[in-house]
Design a protein around this motif. Structure first.
Motif, PDB file in Angstrom:
ATOM      1  N   UNK A 108       1.018  -1.140   0.224  1.00 27.08           N
ATOM      2  CA  UNK A 108      -0.038  -0.093   0.073  1.00 27.08           C
ATOM      3  C   UNK A 108       0.853   1.190  -0.023  1.00 27.08           C
ATOM      4  N   UNK A 109       2.089   1.078   0.469  1.00 27.21           N
ATOM      5  CA  UNK A 109       2.987   2.023   0.387  1.00 27.21           C
ATOM      6  C   UNK A 109       3.579   2.537  -0.985  1.00 27.21           C
ATOM      7  N   UNK A 110       3.509   3.841  -1.485  1.00 29.81           N
ATOM      8  CA  UNK A 110       4.008   4.290  -2.617  1.00 29.81           C
ATOM      9  C   UNK A 110       5.899   4.564  -2.345  1.00 29.81           C
ATOM     10  N   UNK A 111       6.584   3.484  -2.485  1.00 30.20           N
ATOM     11  CA  UNK A 111       7.769   3.595  -2.190  1.00 30.20           C
ATOM     12  C   UNK A 111       8.745   4.273  -3.134  1.00 30.20           C
ATOM     13  N   UNK A 112       9.346   5.259  -2.770  1.00 26.82           N
ATOM     14  CA  UNK A 112      10.190   6.147  -3.615  1.00 26.82           C
ATOM     15  C   UNK A 112      11.504   5.613  -3.840  1.00 26.82           C
ATOM     16  N   UNK A 113      12.151   5.864  -4.643  1.00 22.40           N
ATOM     17  CA  UNK A 113      13.846   5.251  -5.030  1.00 22.40           C
ATOM     18  C   UNK A 113      14.583   5.882  -3.801  1.00 22.40           C
ATOM     19  N   UNK A 114      15.501   4.723  -3.487  1.00 18.13           N
ATOM     20  CA  UNK A 114      16.337   4.932  -2.495  1.00 18.13           C
ATOM     21  C   UNK A 114      15.978   5.086  -1.063  1.00 18.13           C
ATOM     22  N   UNK A 115      14.759   4.570  -0.687  1.00 17.50           N
ATOM     23  CA  UNK A 115      14.056   4.487   0.540  1.00 17.50           C
ATOM     24  C   UNK A 115      14.815   3.615   1.621  1.00 17.50           C
ATOM     25  N   UNK A 116      14.986   3.771   2.793  1.00 19.43           N
ATOM     26  CA  UNK A 116      15.695   3.099   3.697  1.00 19.43           C
ATOM     27  C   UNK A 116      14.529   1.874   4.060  1.00 19.43           C
ATOM     28  N   UNK A 117      14.727   0.650   4.691  1.00 17.46           N
ATOM     29  CA  UNK A 117      13.896  -0.159   5.247  1.00 17.46           C
ATOM     30  C   UNK A 117      13.114   0.531   6.483  1.00 17.46           C
ATOM     31  N   UNK A 118      13.628   1.534   7.160  1.00 18.15           N
ATOM     32  CA  UNK A 118      12.976   1.988   8.365  1.00 18.15           C
ATOM     33  C   UNK A 118      11.843   3.060   7.702  1.00 18.15           C
ATOM     34  N   UNK A 119      12.286   3.752   6.426  1.00 15.20           N
ATOM     35  CA  UNK A 119      11.237   4.393   6.001  1.00 15.20           C
ATOM     36  C   UNK A 119       9.863   3.762   5.458  1.00 15.20           C
ATOM     37  N   UNK A 120      10.471   2.640   5.043  1.00 18.46           N
ATOM     38  CA  UNK A 120       9.300   1.718   4.277  1.00 18.46           C
ATOM     39  C   UNK A 120       8.443   1.209   5.374  1.00 18.46           C
ATOM     40  N   UNK A 121       8.964   0.903   6.695  1.00 21.71           N
ATOM     41  CA  UNK A 121       8.170   0.394   7.741  1.00 21.71           C
ATOM     42  C   UNK A 121       7.223   1.521   8.453  1.00 21.71           C
ATOM     43  N   UNK A 122       8.012   2.599   8.487  1.00 22.73           N
ATOM     44  CA  UNK A 122       7.391   3.845   9.081  1.00 22.73           C
ATOM     45  C   UNK A 122       6.061   3.871   8.364  1.00 22.73           C
ATOM     46  N   UNK A 123       6.123   4.154   6.914  1.00 19.16           N
ATOM     47  CA  UNK A 123       4.811   4.333   6.137  1.00 19.16           C
ATOM     48  C   UNK A 123       3.950   3.345   6.046  1.00 19.16           C
ATOM     49  N   UNK A 124       4.524   2.034   6.177  1.00 20.39           N
ATOM     50  CA  UNK A 124       3.516   0.893   5.931  1.00 20.39           C
ATOM     51  C   UNK A 124       2.801   0.626   7.543  1.00 20.39           C
ATOM     52  N   UNK A 125       3.318   1.019   8.409  1.00 23.47           N
ATOM     53  CA  UNK A 125       2.689   1.104   9.854  1.00 23.47           C
ATOM     54  C   UNK A 125       1.330   2.040   9.655  1.00 23.47           C
ATOM     55  N   UNK A 126       1.536   3.123   9.100  1.00 20.18           N
ATOM     56  CA  UNK A 126       0.559   4.062   8.926  1.00 20.18           C
ATOM     57  C   UNK A 126      -0.758   3.668   8.151  1.00 20.18           C
ATOM     58  N   UNK A 127      -0.419   2.634   7.267  1.00 18.81           N
ATOM     59  CA  UNK A 127      -1.735   2.198   6.382  1.00 18.81           C
ATOM     60  C   UNK A 127      -2.435   0.734   7.078  1.00 18.81           C
TER      61      UNK A 127
END
Length: 203
Positions: free
Chosen positions: A180-199
């Motif tokens: 569900x996260x619109x992952x941007x190029x070069x995102x870190x694992x932590x950034x992906x987790x943070x956005x995923x938790x919001x969804x």
């Protein structure tokens, strides 16, 4: 025997995908890593398969990488490791990490897999060490590294999914949240987790 299937993923759960091939839906059990790599719905995909037959059970296990399938087949030939455990091992450890762990007698890494104790890990190393080539393992690792350069975020996506499951979320919840996260190029694992938790709160 069914060597592979080419079709479209029409539905996915926490441990399997429904692959539609010529208007027939096949339930194919897959690793968390491969489920995270499924193409968008409607796009065609190729899945290398293993048909598991038992007196009262017929199941298909599938992999996006043929080398992962070969390692899976080696695993289930180890006494005490069935298809379900094999999928679990390759969900928790990448094929490369598992090969290196076996070659280096790294029991500690293997026992990080849920349900795999010291005895099973030692038996796995004993049975498979002579069947895995160090040279081939390095070559496969190099090939995957080259592929990953084209998709820099995939390792971080895998790590994010595994991190969410370690926090207590089901595989299905973790997969849906990350997708569900619109992952941007070069995102870190932590950034992906943070956005995923919001969804997750919206499911």
């Amino acid at each position: 025997m069914i060597s592979y299937l080419i079709g479209q993923a029409v539905d996915a759960s926490e441990n399997f995908v429904i692959l539609e091939v010529n208007q027939i839906g096949y339930q194919v059990f897959m690793t968390v890593r491969d489920l995270a790599r499924l193409p968008e719905q409607g796009k065609e995909m190729k899945v290398f398969t293993y048909l598991y037959l038992k007196e009262d059970l017929i199941q298909l296990y599938g992999f996006l990488d043929q080398e992962d399938l070969k390692l899976f087949q080696m695993l289930i030939n180890v006494n005490g490791i069935g298809p379900k455990a094999g999928i679990g091992i390759l969900s928790a450890l990448s094929a490369d990490d598992l090969r290196f762990a076996i070659l280096s007698d790294d029991v500690k890494t293997i026992t990080k897999v849920p349900g795999i104790g010291n005895k099973t890990a030692q038996r796995m190393i004993l049975d498979l060490k002579d069947k895995i080539s160090l040279e081939d393992t390095f070559e496969k690792k190099l090939q995957k590294t080259e592929k990953q350069k084209k998709n820099k975020n995939q390792d971080n996506v895998d790590e994010a999914i595994l991190a969410l499951t370690s926090l207590g979320y089901s595989n299905s919840e973790a997969l849906r949240a990350v997708r569900a996260v619109k992952i941007e190029e070069n995102w870190t694992t932590e950034e992906i987790i943070k956005e995923a938790l919001k969804t997750i709160s919206f499911f």
